[in-house]
Scaffold this active site. Structure first.
Site, short mmCIF file in Angstrom:
data_model
loop_
_atom_site.label_atom_id
_atom_site.label_comp_id
_atom_site.label_asym_id
_atom_site.label_seq_id
_atom_site.Cartn_x
_atom_site.Cartn_y
_atom_site.Cartn_z
N GLU A 95 -52.66 -30.49 -24.06
CA GLU A 95 -52.55 -31.06 -25.29
C GLU A 95 -52.44 -31.08 -26.73
O GLU A 95 -52.66 -31.29 -27.84
CB GLU A 95 -50.85 -30.28 -25.26
N SER A 375 -58.46 9.36 -8.83
CA SER A 375 -59.35 10.27 -9.65
C SER A 375 -58.49 10.93 -10.81
O SER A 375 -58.37 11.53 -11.55
CB SER A 375 -58.87 11.66 -8.25
#
Length: 759
Positions: A95, A375
């Site tokens: 940070e 499918s």
């Protein structure tokens, strides 16, 4: 004669002198310094913002009834000395790498972030650890210039009055780490089940990585996050090396520390926890509400979910699937189910099934993106073919009547050349010459693998995205394997895409939230107005083909809905998931049954689950879909589809072949549909015959490349990446343009990936 200064004439009078320029600069500097001094003197350090952290969020159904409340604060403050030095270093590496040396503010980063917000470039932090601590502890999470200005001056004052160590301690105690954990001690328990003092350097680096965006890096709540989480973890570890806080040798010994599964609150039992998690992800992912602001609480959120339809979906899953499981049957312990139902006209989600209980199975099966869709992807290929006026290799227009060779392991051809790619049909059946409509009914892989190449994999992918799949759908390739449904989308993603087909090619903006407020503030939500994404002819032609799948193909169990319906079954590789995606004119719903080991998280085949030999899309998923749709639309008039198709119903045989609407006699074409119901809709009747043994795995890997043609479009990035091509000629986005009615050759790369037996 008196001498004087030469007067400036013409345009020169308009050009300021150096004295004016210098004076102007001094004036601006004086004003800036004055503003800074005044701000520093006028802004005082406020009392801690405890009230915001104590609020809860309220989640409501569309009728205003309550779903859940969340927001109990999970926080335990600790002293900095209790945090291992390696974990402190990891947070700094993640940070603010110059925290102990730099000022409390970074003016350049703030200017950049402010400009980004003003110009509409999105939200950007630009904050030091001191500024983030001020925002967490003293202010709120609003991304406004006023809040940024206060943050600036409070941070300067705090830096003069409090030591860096105290600021870092406060930051670690107030930062949000996800899983409702505020502070690093709560985070250590939430992710690893132990005190922060016992956290290893590798675990500390992961906790540090979470601070940036907890929702994006929790690998257990969202399995698809793992790749980016590992990348962020490596960024933190590399940062520790670059700043001298760890040696390269030490870093190379570390391995990514997989966090433990989350332990949700008992107040989130049943479907409540799944809904709350999905709503939060929707708000955060669409940048509607900032993650930390949402975590601070105080929001009243009305969802699009209908409580009656929500109950109907749960009842259908219980009746058709869960009630048939045997706790003593090992495979039954792997069974999971997920479902999503969407209003096609608006894109609003009206029902969602995440699992049996959020407190027992934490991962939401309706939103997870780690199972192949099989499918159920095939209709997108056909839609793309009609949308783009695609043709077969021998120049015939592709429509419902176009005849293809459905022979098992038939080699896919591109521009007259073999590719080496020979996909298997399910159970290795051959169908000979077969029209597209019947190939869809029987889910013939060899037909759609060839069609995918005829259309162009990039073009197919673009159509799938236009219909509603996310741009970064995992494992959606740009090669021939895209046709076999190897993409791993969620039921929510697929429901949105099928809803677009149901709405004649217009896509309503996917939404899960109807209204959100906080006090007197009304949160702005995205527009729900439907937008034309594919031509009506393409969408309606697909619907006409999918109606036949329900009328007499693999999806006959969906007839239980008792009204006109269209849909497609799907089964993932090794039967690890079974799908039914279907719709009526009023409702689009996708159901998936999945196999997963609760202990290891490993995906498992479902052979023998619930006492049936195979779990196919035409079985439990289609049956659940039928029961749910019947109940969800009870009392509404029965409507038929209003279709405007391309009229391609007459079989178009290859040159020199007579072609028929039915394939020639072939042993492989007899018997029930290959992806038909495990137990037909009327319960009695023959189940699908199982193979003598499970599929043996991948087929023959492709050895050739696709040749010729256009190569426009960017290379895909992480997780399928942004891979849209440049706008091509004709309709839609072209991976390879249609030239003079004949499909152009293409040079899309054929990745060395094994062919899959996926239905």
């Amino acid at each position: 004669m008196a001498s004087g200064r030469k007067r400036r004439t013409g345009l020169r009078r308009l050009i300021p002198t150096w004295r004016w320029l210098l004076g102007g600069v001094m004036l601006v500097l004086t004003l800036v310094i004055g503003v800074l001094v005044a701000g520093y003197l006028l802004v005082s350090i406020p009392e801690p913002n405890k009230a915001a952290a104590a609020q809860t969020n309220v989640f409501l159904y569309s009728d205003g009834s309550q779903i859940a409340r969340d927001g109990e604060i999970n926080r335990e403050n600790i002293h900095l000395a209790q945090v291992p030095k390696a974990t402190q270093d990891a947070v700094l590496a993640a940070e603010d790498r110059e925290f102990f040396e730099e000022s409390a503010v970074d003016p350049k980063a703030m200017i950049r972030a402010g400009w980004n917000m003003l110009t509409g470039g999105g939200k950007q932090s630009g904050s030091t650890i001191t500024q983030q601590y001020v925002k967490n502890y003293y202010l709120d999470q609003d991304q406004t210039l006023t809040r940024k200005a206060k943050e600036f001056f409070i941070a300067l004052k705090l830096d003069n009055e409090v030591s860096k160590s105290d600021i870092l301690e406060g930051y670690l105690n107030t930062s949000y780490f996800g899983r409702n954990a505020y502070g690093i001690q709560a985070a250590a328990h939430a992710y690893y089940g132990k005190d922060i003092a016992d956290i290893t350097p590798a675990e500390g680096a992961y906790l540090a990585a979470l601070v940036n965006s907890p929702n994006a890096y929790d690998t257990q709540a969202h399995p698809e996050n793992r790749k980016r989480a590992v990348a962020r973890w490596h960024y933190v570890v590399d940062g520790m090396v670059k700043t001298g806080r760890m040696t390269r040798g030490e870093s190379e010994k570390l391995q990514f520390p997989e966090p433990s599964p989350a332990r949700p609150s008992t107040g989130m039992s049943g479907q409540r926890g799944y809904i709350v998690e999905a709503v939060k992800n929707y708000l955060i992912g669409n940048e509607i509400i900032d993650e930390r602001r949402l975590a601070a609480g105080g929001f009243r959120i009305t969802t699009t979910l209908d409580p009656e339809r929500q109950k109907a979906m749960g009842d259908a899953v219980e009746k058709r699937l869960m009630s048939k499981l045997d706790k003593d049957r090992k495979v039954d312990k792997y069974v999971r189910a997920g479902g999503t139902s969407v209003d096609p006209k608006t894109g609003k989600i009206v029902a969602m099934y995440g699992g049996i209980d959020y407190t027992e199975q934490f991962v939401n099966n309706a939103t997870r993106r780690d199972y192949q869709v099989g499918s159920t992807f095939k209709p997108f290929i056909f839609t793309s073919a009609v949308q783009n006026g695609s043709r077969t290799q021998d120049g015939r227009a592709i429509n419902a009547g176009t005849v293809y060779d459905g022979t098992n392991k038939r080699e896919v051809v591109s521009d007259g050349n073999g590719t080496g790619y020979k996909p298997e049909n399910e159970d290795e059946k051959s169908y000979g010459q077969i029209p597209v409509s019947e190939a869809m009914n029987k889910s013939v892989n060899s037909v759609f693998a060839q069609m995918g190449v005829d259309v162009g994999p990039k073009t197919v992918k673009r159509t799938a995205i236009d219909l509603g799949l996310p741009e970064k759908t995992p494992n959606m390739p740009e090669d021939g394997s895209i046709a076999l449904g190897v993409a791993t989308a969620s039921t929510t993603d697929m429901a949105q895409a099928y809803a677009t087909l149901a709405n004649h090619g217009k896509r309503g903006h996917y939404s899960l939230v109807e209204k959100a407020t906080r006090g007197g503030e009304v949160i702005e939500l995205p527009s729900h107005d439907p937008v034309r994404e594919v031509p009506r002819k393409a969408a309606d032609s697909t619907t006409a083909v999918l109606r036949k799948v329900v009328q007499g193909g693999t999806g006959v169990a969906a007839q239980a809905a008792g009204r006109p319906a269209a849909g497609k079954t799907g089964t993932a590789e090794e039967d690890k998931a079974a799908w039914f995606a279907g719709y009526t004119p009023e409702l689009a719903t996708v159901i998936s049954v999945m196999g997963q080991d609760s202990e290891t998280g490993e995906q498992k085949p479902l052979y023998g689950a619930a006492g049936v030999p195979r779990v196919n899309g035409g079985g439990f998923p289609a049956e659940i879909w039928g029961d749910y749709t019947k109940a969800a639309l009870e009392g509404e008039p029965v409507r038929d589809f209003d279709l405007k198709t391309d009229g391609g119903d007459v079989p178009s045989a290859p040159p020199g072949d007579p072609g028929t609407s039915q394939p020639p006699d072939d042993p492989g074409t007899s018997g029930p549909p290959t992806d038909g119901p495990s137990v037909p809709p009327t319960d009695p009747g023959p189940p699908t015959t199982p193979p003598s043994e499970p599929p043996t795995g991948p087929g023959t890997p492709p050895t050739g490349g696709l040749e010729g043609g256009n190569t426009q479009g960017n290379q895909g990035g992480v997780d399928g990446g942004d891979t849209q091509g440049d706008p091509g000629g004709g309709n839609g986005w072209q991976g390879g343009n249609t030239v003079g009615g004949q499909a152009a050759a293409r040079t899309e790369p054929w990745e060395e990936e094994p062919a899959r037996t996926v239905d």
